[in-house]
Scaffold this active site. Sequence first.
Site, PDB file in Angstrom:
ATOM      1  N   HIS A   1      -6.228   0.807   1.687  1.00 45.63           N
ATOM      2  CA  HIS A   1      -6.430  -0.342   0.798  1.00 45.63           C
ATOM      3  C   HIS A   1      -6.768   0.202  -0.582  1.00 45.63           C
ATOM      4  CE1 HIS A   1      -7.144  -4.864   1.476  1.00 45.63           C
ATOM      5  NE2 HIS A   1      -5.961  -4.516   1.943  1.00 45.63           N
TER       6      HIS A   1
ATOM      7  N   HIS B   1       5.437  -0.822   0.768  1.00 45.54           N
ATOM      8  CA  HIS B   1       4.225  -0.964   1.569  1.00 45.54           C
ATOM      9  C   HIS B   1       4.550  -1.399   2.996  1.00 45.54           C
ATOM     10  CE1 HIS B   1      -0.080  -1.564   2.164  1.00 45.54           C
ATOM     11  NE2 HIS B   1       0.187  -2.729   2.715  1.00 45.54           N
TER      12      HIS B   1
END
Length: 732
Positions: free
Chosen positions: A86, A34
Amino acid sequence: MSLSDSDREIITTELGREPTRAEAALFENLWSEHCAYRSSRPLLGAFESEGEHVVIGPGDDAAVVALPDPDGANSETYITLGIESHNHPSYVDPYDGAATGVGGIVRDTLSMGAYPIALTDSLYFGGFDREHSRYLLDGIVDGISDYGNAIGVPTVGGSLAFHPDYEGNPLVNVACVGLLSPDRLITAKAQRAGNELVLVGNATGRDGLGGASFASEDLAEDAETEDRPAVQVGDPYAEKLLIEANEVLVEEGLIESARDLGAAGLGGASSELVAKGGFGADIDLNSVHQREPNMNPMEILLGESQERMCYEVRPENVERVREIAERFDLGCSVIGEVTEGNYTCTFERSEARHASDDSSGEKSEPRGRETVVDVPPEFLADGAPMNDLDHVEPKPEPANRDLPDVGLEAAFESVVSSPNTASKEWVYRQYDHEVGVRTAVKPGDDAAVLAIRETGTGLAVSAGADPTWTAANPYEGARAVAVENATNLAAKGASPLAAVDCLNGANPENPEVYGEFRGIVSGLADACSDLSVPVVGGNVSLYNDSVAGPIPPTPTLAMVASREGYDAPPTGLSGEGEIVLVGRSEGPLGGSELLAQSGGTDRFPTVPDRSGELIETLAAVADREETLAVHDASHGGLAVTLAEMVSRGAGASVTLDGDPIGTLFNERAGRALVETTDPDGVAAAFEGIAPTTRLGRATDDGTLTVETGAGTIDYEFEAIRDLRAVLEHELD
């Protein structure tokens, strides 16, 4: 959380010792997929990120682009452009996961010295007929609307798609546009040793702990319960105060550099800030204002509590920063300073914490101040080794077409009423898209248009992707995504300036998945190059995989374009002109909504060869006085395009030659319908660039009539409106 054996070995060799618990956790998060893009960074060099209007490209919290003056030169008005995902948090907790996605991208905008003026959201869910998909849709839309409405930033556009392969892993991709002048520009690059690091915003808690690590692994079957602590909890009212406080801090010139606290929390923001400037930092973790008792160093460093900013401030300005934070009822802590050395964090355990350690039966640390982190900042922020992954090229498309055997009227009704192509008003009516009084063209159009009154410029914004396209052909589908977004902008008479991407994929350790991911990267990069649109930043989200299986490769693109003035041509017909199709009418049905419904196969249509010239010409034609309406033709094909253009007072009467199914329902990108009083002028403008076809005329009776060799489609506006209102019917 735990480091892999190979990473631990690299870190131990570099440090000359075993990492502390806090260091190990910090590396595990900052070296995660990430944060470090370990599987994707080797591919991202394919994107061209430089251009005449680009001020700051990839690598900062957001990109910065100069708006052109009417003569084409750069103006003294800049915009920022950023996008983030998200995805995992929005599956575990749809409301807070989506809301904090909005908050994070807005703070990325603040950290550049810009004021946020617009948001887009691109949302992807499992089949609309699934109860769980509707539950996620409802919660995510609520989270976006409540947060965006409360902070006063309009949500002006985006996309919504349903595909069965998102059932176990929805996607939430949010983009933000900000506005600033050159004298306000700040970056996430520390400027000088001796400056203070100041934390402003909400107190630090344990919510979101390990969020970066959580976002870098497949979703487990029990993710909705077991991973809830990794999801942040948003406070939009604190974010609004932070927006206004940031505005004052920037206006008074009190900020040297800034970074918002997102993935990996304080540890990520502060270490990346100083590493980018070639500095280190000394941080006192006890100085961080906290909202929970007995927090340990790892929790303080990695908690992803929202609505926080890390500022570099000159010592003589610290007291003024504190005064401004207090005025806006925000917490403020001087947590350390910029140094010439390592990135270090110290912590002194309280008596209560020490007693808590003793009672747990674990070995307690000695009382007194200890150094819990002492590492080279560049190694922490940028030292993650890149992954060398195997890949398998996507399977070739079928040689033999398997087309649906369906009647013309049935095909029309099924495609026009599909949740993928139907009206999205149920979603965007929940958003405040007019706050800030800049929205000249509202949601529901090809692209939104914002009034940038500082320069008299209309800023057009388009965002989205189509998973059916990229599932059919990752490379060509991604090229079509870029061309389709550019066509949306050109339909508003705007010329593309720049784009940011959000590249969503499944588990890259699967060679087939990684081959598809490579395909969407190459396709998007090649198409943007053909369009002369620099890709100035973006986000990568991998490991979007679950027990339900991998997601389709999904290259969301958010693109902006400029035009002189804000009076863009409408999408709806006026009822007074001829209708001209720009682009080829016939084509294969691969990637189309009709084929997806029938389970058939076909090759995916290629995008136009001269796409850059096509887009520029379409933008110029859209801005002509003779042009009455323009609408991009893509999702759902000409059938949906025509259905969207009719209204109670304006209809269309057109005639189509050739195969009616292929002509009406193929989704070749780079096409548009133009209503004009000068069809010969439109044909002349596109000569040598794209074919044009006179389809018929706009009418004043509110009826859509399509004559084909296989029959006639004849629907009044009210019937079409009812077909297109499937989300309204099913969700209200």
